[in-house]
Design a protein around this motif. Structure first.
Motif, mmCIF file in Angstrom:
data_model
loop_
_atom_site.group_PDB
_atom_site.id
_atom_site.type_symbol
_atom_site.label_atom_id
_atom_site.label_comp_id
_atom_site.label_asym_id
_atom_site.label_seq_id
_atom_site.Cartn_x
_atom_site.Cartn_y
_atom_site.Cartn_z
ATOM 1 N N ASP A 171 0.917 -0.832 -0.458
ATOM 2 C CA ASP A 171 0.092 -0.434 -0.180
ATOM 3 C C ASP A 171 0.306 1.291 -0.064
ATOM 4 O O ASP A 171 0.195 2.137 -0.537
ATOM 5 C CB ASP A 171 -1.436 -0.337 0.864
ATOM 6 C CG ASP A 171 -0.601 -0.503 2.660
ATOM 7 O OD1 ASP A 171 0.828 -1.077 2.282
ATOM 8 O OD2 ASP A 171 -1.859 -1.073 3.553
ATOM 9 N N ASP A 172 1.780 1.292 0.464
ATOM 10 C CA ASP A 172 3.005 2.209 0.533
ATOM 11 C C ASP A 172 3.433 2.496 -1.029
ATOM 12 O O ASP A 172 3.826 4.245 -1.046
ATOM 13 C CB ASP A 172 3.906 2.059 1.455
ATOM 14 C CG ASP A 172 5.102 3.177 2.056
ATOM 15 O OD1 ASP A 172 4.316 4.607 2.337
ATOM 16 O OD2 ASP A 172 6.361 3.002 2.121
ATOM 17 N N GLU A 186 -1.572 -4.760 -1.826
ATOM 18 C CA GLU A 186 -1.630 -5.617 -0.880
ATOM 19 C C GLU A 186 -2.141 -4.060 0.474
ATOM 20 O O GLU A 186 -1.030 -4.177 0.601
ATOM 21 C CB GLU A 186 0.124 -6.154 -0.390
ATOM 22 C CG GLU A 186 0.132 -7.084 -1.658
ATOM 23 C CD GLU A 186 2.012 -7.327 -1.825
ATOM 24 O OE1 GLU A 186 2.753 -6.559 -1.559
ATOM 25 O OE2 GLU A 186 2.076 -8.760 -1.459
ATOM 26 N N ASN A 209 -2.265 -4.347 3.350
ATOM 27 C CA ASN A 209 -2.092 -4.895 5.008
ATOM 28 C C ASN A 209 -1.393 -4.135 6.118
ATOM 29 O O ASN A 209 -1.679 -4.049 7.052
ATOM 30 C CB ASN A 209 -0.844 -5.703 4.697
ATOM 31 C CG ASN A 209 0.624 -4.839 4.768
ATOM 32 O OD1 ASN A 209 1.067 -3.519 4.610
ATOM 33 N ND2 ASN A 209 1.629 -5.528 4.594
ATOM 34 N N TRP A 213 -0.081 -1.010 6.763
ATOM 35 C CA TRP A 213 0.941 -0.225 7.405
ATOM 36 C C TRP A 213 2.422 -0.229 6.470
ATOM 37 O O TRP A 213 2.519 -1.517 5.730
ATOM 38 C CB TRP A 213 2.080 -1.278 8.531
ATOM 39 C CG TRP A 213 0.704 -1.319 9.753
ATOM 40 C CD1 TRP A 213 -0.587 -2.358 9.909
ATOM 41 C CD2 TRP A 213 1.130 -0.663 10.874
ATOM 42 N NE1 TRP A 213 -0.807 -2.304 11.527
ATOM 43 C CE2 TRP A 213 -0.238 -0.934 11.786
ATOM 44 C CE3 TRP A 213 1.145 0.626 11.339
ATOM 45 C CZ2 TRP A 213 -0.494 -0.486 12.455
ATOM 46 C CZ3 TRP A 213 1.143 0.938 12.070
ATOM 47 C CH2 TRP A 213 -0.130 1.209 13.084
ATOM 48 N N ALA A 214 3.650 0.804 6.437
ATOM 49 C CA ALA A 214 4.080 0.580 6.035
ATOM 50 C C ALA A 214 5.439 1.074 7.636
ATOM 51 O O ALA A 214 5.492 2.123 7.637
ATOM 52 C CB ALA A 214 4.098 2.033 5.054
HETATM 53 MG MG LIG Z 1 1.517 -2.540 3.853
#
Ligand SMILES: [Mg+2]
Ligand SMILES: Cc1ncc(C[n+]2csc(CCOP(=O)(O)OP(=O)(O)O)c2C)c(N)n1
Length: 354
Positions: free
Chosen positions: A156-157, A183, A185, A187-188
């Protein structure tokens, strides 16, 4: 189970999908063990909780070993897709342990390898850039009139990088048969995705580029398989680039060094309850697609397989210092890798200090 197909899959295929999930988990658990034993010199990045996204997506594509199939650019958290595309399990372990026998001959300790025959394009590290690479590959499919698609995974980041936007725009405008798997998820590293983007779903970004998209529960392997099958059908039918967003959670830290102390334990517990392997097992048993004894055998087989190949790879050598610097594209004097005890060498193999 009767002879009827479930989402176009027969029982062997459904169990193949289950095998893919448990194999990914077993391989990563084995890798973690090897790291604790000191065999893995770099980091490892777990995909626990995300296995269904990788397996369901790759399962929906046309996987060949003779250079005629679809293409895949996985991320480090999509090893399951790599295995389905024919990436050898033993090579996975060789790579992480920097073995000379691995596809990159010990030059990097991750899954960054390429196999054109199998359609595997290992990721490069700058986030977002694989979209540009795959846009080029899939443009060539389109120009040649081939019914092939290319799949790119990205975190996602990664969607906040310039390369991601340029690559996606190019692919959209050229109507490349590319499927982008986001993806999501959440978090990055330690930055929550909501602090990285104003959109609630990455499909909003897809709309900005005029491409088709779907958002899917990334813990549900069948839902992923069905969404990607639809996306691939659209891409093959000339409808251009497609995005599939996988909604799930990065259940462990970014890598092994990250204690995840910034994560809300209740939120994490909720996602542990939505474990993709548990969910699929429950579904298989409830629907009567297979008995628990069959699933048990598949799990044991996957664990045994990982143990055997990990042992094989552990017994293989790391490259000689001189070999390790060969094929590295620089004419400057190369310091020997810190993992080696000998060297340093010049590129022609002569010792630097002589
Ligand atoms: Mg991520
Ligand atoms: C262009 C670029 N900027 C920064 C980095 C450093 N970096 C590596 S992984 C990462 C975070 C990745 O987060 P995400 O894309 O969400 O993937 P996840 O780890 O959650 O799977 C960053 C910032 C990089 N590799 N490339």
């Amino acid at each position: 189970m009767s002879d009827s197909l479930i989402a176009g899959l027969d029982q062997t295929q459904l169990l193949g999908l289950y095998h893919s999930l448990v194999l990914t988990r077993a391989a990563e658990e084995r890798l973690e063990m090897l790291q604790k034993q000191g065999h893995v010199t770099g980091e490892i990045y777990r995909s626990i909780g995300q296995e269904a996204g990788a397996a369901g997506a790759a399962f929906a594509l046309n996987r060949q070993t003779d250079g005629t199939g679809d293409f895949l650019a996985p991320t480090v958290r999509a090893a399951g897709a790599l295995f389905l595309f024919g990436g050898e399990l033993v090579d996975f372990f060789r790579q992480y342990m920097g073995r000379a026998t691995g596809p990159t001959e010990g030059k990097e300790a991750n899954i960054h390898w390429v196999d054109f025959q199998k359609g595997i394009i290992g990721p490069v590290s700058p986030l977002g850039t694989m979209l540009e690479v795959m846009a080029g590959i899939t443009l060539s499919f389109k120009v040649r009139g081939e019914s092939r698609v290319g799949m790119v995974f990205c975190g996602d980041d990664a969607s906040s990088t310039g390369a991601w936007h340029e690559g996606l725009n190019f692919s959209a405008v050229q109507r490349c048969p590319l499927i982008l798997m986001v993806e999501a998820n959440q978090w990055a590293f330690s930055t929550a995705t909501r602090k990285n983007t104003r959109v609630r779903s990455f499909t909003e970004k897809a709309a900005g580029y005029g491409i088709g998209s779907e958002s899917v529960d990334g813990t549900d392997v069948m839902a992923v398989y069905e969404a990607v099958s639809r996306a691939a059908k659209r891409a093959r039918a000339g409808k251009g680039t497609q995005m599939v967003e996988l909604r799930y959670y990065r259940r462990l830290g970014y890598a092994q060094h990250d204690p995840q102390d910034y994560v809300d334990p209740d939120e994490l517990a909720m996602w542990v309850d939505r474990d993709p392997i548990d969910l699929f097992e429950r579904r298989i048993l409830e629907e009567g697609w297979a008995a628990e004894s069959v699933l048990h055998k598949i799990r044991i087989r996957a664990e045994e397989e990982c143990k055997l190949v990990a042992e094989q790879a552990t017994g293989e050598p790391v490259p000689d210092g001189r070999e390790a610097v060969k094929g590295v594209y620089t004419d400057t004097i190369t310091q020997h890798p810190w993992t080696r005890t000998d060297g340093p060498y010049r590129r022609d193999g002569s010792e630097l200090n002589t």
